[in-house]
Design a protein around this motif. Structure first.
Motif, PDB file in Angstrom:
ATOM      1  N   VAL A  33      62.670 -25.026-104.732  1.00 45.06           N
ATOM      2  CA  VAL A  33      63.430 -24.560-103.756  1.00 45.06           C
ATOM      3  C   VAL A  33      63.694 -25.500-102.701  1.00 45.06           C
ATOM      4  CG1 VAL A  33      63.484 -22.598-102.149  1.00 45.06           C
ATOM      5  CG2 VAL A  33      62.365 -22.117-104.428  1.00 45.06           C
ATOM      6  N   GLY A  34      65.021 -25.727-102.555  1.00 45.48           N
ATOM      7  CA  GLY A  34      65.203 -26.507-101.176  1.00 45.48           C
ATOM      8  C   GLY A  34      64.733 -26.235 -99.899  1.00 45.48           C
ATOM      9  N   GLY A  35      64.972 -26.817 -98.938  1.00 43.19           N
ATOM     10  CA  GLY A  35      64.207 -26.779 -97.690  1.00 43.19           C
ATOM     11  C   GLY A  35      65.212 -25.620 -97.070  1.00 43.19           C
ATOM     12  N   ALA A  36      64.796 -25.258 -95.870  1.00 39.30           N
ATOM     13  CA  ALA A  36      65.535 -23.938 -95.098  1.00 39.30           C
ATOM     14  C   ALA A  36      66.822 -24.508 -94.724  1.00 39.30           C
ATOM     15  CB  ALA A  36      64.760 -23.619 -93.938  1.00 39.30           C
ATOM     16  N   SER A  37      67.943 -23.694 -94.683  1.00 37.91           N
ATOM     17  CA  SER A  37      69.161 -24.208 -94.430  1.00 37.91           C
ATOM     18  C   SER A  37      69.219 -23.786 -92.851  1.00 37.91           C
ATOM     19  CB  SER A  37      70.230 -23.545 -95.449  1.00 37.91           C
ATOM     20  OG  SER A  37      70.021 -22.251 -95.313  1.00 37.91           O
ATOM     21  N   GLN A 101      60.794 -18.863-100.757  1.00 47.15           N
ATOM     22  CA  GLN A 101      59.674 -18.792-101.501  1.00 47.15           C
ATOM     23  C   GLN A 101      59.270 -17.743-102.190  1.00 47.15           C
ATOM     24  OE1 GLN A 101      57.314 -21.444-102.285  1.00 47.15           O
ATOM     25  NE2 GLN A 101      56.899 -20.194-103.728  1.00 47.15           N
ATOM     26  N   LEU A 102      59.663 -16.449-101.639  1.00 45.46           N
ATOM     27  CA  LEU A 102      59.425 -15.282-102.422  1.00 45.46           C
ATOM     28  C   LEU A 102      60.371 -14.919-103.672  1.00 45.46           C
ATOM     29  CD1 LEU A 102      58.707 -12.284-102.691  1.00 45.46           C
ATOM     30  CD2 LEU A 102      60.249 -11.839-101.078  1.00 45.46           C
ATOM     31  N   LEU A 103      61.837 -15.612-103.324  1.00 41.28           N
ATOM     32  CA  LEU A 103      62.817 -15.804-104.454  1.00 41.28           C
ATOM     33  C   LEU A 103      62.505 -16.607-105.663  1.00 41.28           C
ATOM     34  CD1 LEU A 103      66.098 -15.982-102.678  1.00 41.28           C
ATOM     35  CD2 LEU A 103      65.481 -14.178-104.315  1.00 41.28           C
ATOM     36  N   ALA A 104      61.742 -17.861-105.398  1.00 39.35           N
ATOM     37  CA  ALA A 104      61.154 -18.544-106.207  1.00 39.35           C
ATOM     38  C   ALA A 104      59.986 -17.780-106.939  1.00 39.35           C
ATOM     39  CB  ALA A 104      60.744 -19.743-105.657  1.00 39.35           C
ATOM     40  N   ASP A 105      59.092 -17.063-106.415  1.00 40.70           N
ATOM     41  CA  ASP A 105      58.035 -16.468-107.060  1.00 40.70           C
ATOM     42  C   ASP A 105      58.665 -15.245-107.959  1.00 40.70           C
ATOM     43  OD1 ASP A 105      56.352 -17.992-105.848  1.00 40.70           O
ATOM     44  OD2 ASP A 105      55.913 -16.531-103.986  1.00 40.70           O
ATOM     45  N   HIS A 354      51.594 -31.651-106.302  1.00 41.32           N
ATOM     46  CA  HIS A 354      50.713 -30.832-106.976  1.00 41.32           C
ATOM     47  C   HIS A 354      50.771 -29.367-106.182  1.00 41.32           C
ATOM     48  CE1 HIS A 354      47.170 -28.903-108.964  1.00 41.32           C
ATOM     49  NE2 HIS A 354      46.366 -28.860-107.756  1.00 41.32           N
ATOM     50  N   THR A 355      50.369 -29.290-105.023  1.00 39.91           N
ATOM     51  CA  THR A 355      50.972 -27.784-104.227  1.00 39.91           C
ATOM     52  C   THR A 355      51.271 -28.252-102.804  1.00 39.91           C
ATOM     53  OG1 THR A 355      48.468 -27.768-103.382  1.00 39.91           O
ATOM     54  CG2 THR A 355      48.866 -26.553-105.509  1.00 39.91           C
ATOM     55  N   ASP A 356      51.593 -27.263-102.118  1.00 45.99           N
ATOM     56  CA  ASP A 356      52.370 -27.792-100.833  1.00 45.99           C
ATOM     57  C   ASP A 356      51.335 -28.563-100.163  1.00 45.99           C
ATOM     58  OD1 ASP A 356      54.567 -26.047-101.284  1.00 45.99           O
ATOM     59  OD2 ASP A 356      53.668 -24.265 -99.925  1.00 45.99           O
TER      60      ASP A 356
END
Length: 646
Positions: A33-37, A101-105, A354-356
């Protein structure tokens, strides 16, 4: 090989059919997921709308599949539809990031659910696509009425309340594989690209299953266990062979993931089978004189003998060698560190997310695979590939030329190529889009042909890992950064960026660079072995007999919502086309040089032949009973100086 124009693909405006899928193991990659627009109310509202739509699709699947139904609002089948709430008037960057992030999940979970659903082609179920990384793109499906029986000749899946016709259905396809999905996606390989671990599990599963169905075949014998042939009447339908396979999988999974024992028990109890039936577990592996074996006893014995035979075969799956499961037993140490390149011809472990906020250094994954006894019985030390001379940095002109070729391919990425890259990056692609030759309802036939291709893939991996360790060759990303530094190059610029001008030091591959040396290409070798085994099965015919599917618009996990712009059809009329596309995908994806894939196809073909030759002796009943597999001694060529002379 470098002519990539032979791929048979076409853009499709709408998918016009749904391909029946079967899984070998379910797991899918991380959605990037890209950064916030820029934070606007309209953008937040659009994300909320997408989240609500995805939640409705998730709930449709939950009801249809009978999984996670406790979280469905209003209950199944008539759940309450999710609607987006009011968007914040002044959304912050954190508001947008949280929605991303919710969309990615949601997308990751939809990947798992969609592969657990088998569409009905006659019903025109257009919600399904053939993209392992895709999500449904149509309106949510109505939840079907449970179907307790199976029409002969039709592949089906377990119903939402556990209904499945064990008499006519294929339990490996319809019950076991979907049930193993959550374990695989969370604990084995989220992207299905950890080849050594994935094939380690699947080859044991299909080996045990092969032994479980052998007594129900007219001539076949087991690999590691033998039971007297059952009366022909017991294989008039799938009931008893299905039962034997289910018991064998239950016993394997108790060893593979004992902490999920309740799930494995439910695989049996939900279908009226008894997980506490321990008959056959204490029988000798050669019980060919027993005529009183039940299906449960046959399955139990098949699993126990397979586990016993493979426990000390050199893979260190259970940590018996050094106390840590899967840990290297060869003593491999990279010449280069993640922070310092001392030899530009050799593999350099990368530092990867690895993770955030957390990064890790790569470690050569299971180099001991090179010392595992192949199922086919050949000596891997007899099979070699030529050195990767173009990867020797002192061969400066060739070294630079092959790196430039990778950059050129990166700059030329389009939707077609990106979808092919993602398809072949998944090591169980043959289970996402099912070749017609594997569309088999008869459980005995299905298990036999599935073991053939799993064995071929596993066994070529032994040789590939042997040669990877011997050559220890540099990956494209390391060579490109070393050669070009901060020079400006034209290449793929990252998710959603297309082709851009950038410093070479910022370049990254489209596909993830795996945790092992570059040469020869493992994925391409697997493709060659898979294709050749199925060619031999078809009496040498190169035609696939049907191997096509749809990659849905916007569902590429590297560029979600962007790629492909329209549905892309993949179509392999011949196994040669399949091999060529597989090989090209590794260069397009930026993870291999052309010489690596060019040697890999013939290597895979060679091992595919050996696997088929051994498989025929199992099927015709002439193969001797195998004893426990033994680890191979270290490759003697590792004692010699590196091929570069350094």
């Amino acid at each position: 090989m470098k002519d990539s124009g032979r791929l048979q693909m076409a853009v499709r405006g709408k998918p016009w059919f749904a391909v029946v899928c079967v899984l070998s193991v379910l797991a899918f990659g991380l959605v990037l997921v890209g950064g916030a627009s820029a934070q606007t109310t309209d953008e937040a509202a659009d994300l909320d709308r997408q989240i609500a739509e995805h939640e409705n699709m998730l709930n449709t699947y939950r009801c249809q599949l009978g999984v996670d139904t406790g979280v469905v609002p209003g209950g199944c089948p008539d759940f309450e539809s999710s609607e987006p709430g009011p968007a914040p008037e002044q959304p912050t960057a954190d508001d947008i990031a949280e929605r991303d992030q919710l969309l990615a999940d949601q997308a990751n979970l939809l990947m798992v659910y969609r592969m657990m659903h088998v569409p009905d082609p006659e019903a025109g179920d257009s919600t399904e696509t053939d993209d392992s990384s895709s999500t449904p793109t149509a309106e949510p499906m109505p939840t079907p009425e449970p179907t307790p029986t199976t029409e002969p000749g039709v592949l089906t899946r377990e119903g939402p309340n556990g209904e499945f016709d064990l008499v006519n259905g294929n339990a490996m396809h319809g019950i076991l594989i979907p049930r193993l999905g959550p374990w695989a996606s969370s604990e084995v390989s989220p992207a299905l690209n950890d080849a050594s671990v994935v094939f380690r599990y699947t080859v044991q599963m299909y080996s045990a299953a092969f032994d479980a169905v052998a007594p129900y075949d007219e001539t076949a014998v087991g690999i590691y266990s033998r039971i007297a042939r059952r009366p022909a009447s017991e294989s008039d339908d799938n009931l008893l062979p299905n039962t034997a396979v289910m018991h064998s999988m239950y016993r394997l999974m108790l060893d593979f993931a004992p902490h999920r024992a309740d799930e494995w028990r439910a695989m049996l109890t939900d279908h009226g089978l008894d997980p506490d039936d321990e008959s056959g577990l204490d029988w000798p592996c050669d019980s060919s004189d027993r005529t009183d074996a039940t299906a449960a006893a046959i399955g139990n014995l098949a699993a126990r003998c397979t586990l016993d035979a493979r426990r000390a075969d050199g893979f260190n799956q259970f940590g018996d060698v050094n106390g840590m499961a899967w840990r290297d037993t060869t003593g491999y140490v990279p010449v280069n560190s993640p922070h310092e390149l001392t030899d530009a011809s050799r593999w350099q472990p990368l530092i990867v997310p690895h993770t955030d906020g957390v990064f890790r250094s790569q470690v050569f994954v299971t180099p001991q695979w090179a010392n595992v006894e192949p199922f086919s019985g050949f000596n891997p030390r007899d099979y070699r590939v030529e050195p990767p001379t173009e990867s020797d940095h002192t061969n400066a002109e060739a070294y630079r030329a092959q790196a430039q070729e990778v950059l050129d391919e990166s700059a030329g990425l389009d939707d077609y190529k990106k979808e092919i890259v993602m398809f072949f990056d998944n090591k169980l692609r043959g289970s996402q889009i099912l070749p017609d030759v594997k569309h088999i309802v008869d459980i005995v036939d299905f298990i036999q042909i599935s073991f053939l291709v799993e064995m071929a893939s596993h066994d070529v991996g032994v040789v590939v890992w042997q040669e990877k360790q011997r050559f220890d060759a540099v990956r494209p990303v390391t060579a490109i950064h070393h050669l070009f530094g901060d020079e400006t190059v034209e290449a793929w610029g990252g998710p959603g960026q297309g082709t851009v001008s950038m410093p070479a030091s910022s370049w990254r591959s489209f596909a993830g660079t795996a945790d092992h040396p570059e040469y020869p290409s493992a994925t391409t070798s697997f493709c060659g072995a898979y294709a050749q085994a199925l060619r031999r099965f078809a009496d040498g015919e190169d035609a696939t007999g049907g191997y096509r599917g749809i990659r849905a618009a916007g569902n590429n996990t590297i560029e979600p919502g962007v790629t492909p712009a329209e549905d892309v059809e993949i179509n392999f009329e011949t196994w040669s086309e399949y091999e060529e596309a597989c090989a090209a995908s590794r260069v397009w994806g930026g993870v291999h040089f052309w010489p690596s894939v060019e040697v890999a196809v013939p290597l895979g073909n060679l091992i595919g032949d050996l696997a088929y030759d051994y498989w025929t002796t199992l099927v015709d009943g002439t193969a001797p009973l195998r004893g426990p597999a033994q680890p191979l001694p270290p490759d003697p060529m590792l004692e010699e100086s590196h091929w570069t002379g350094r």
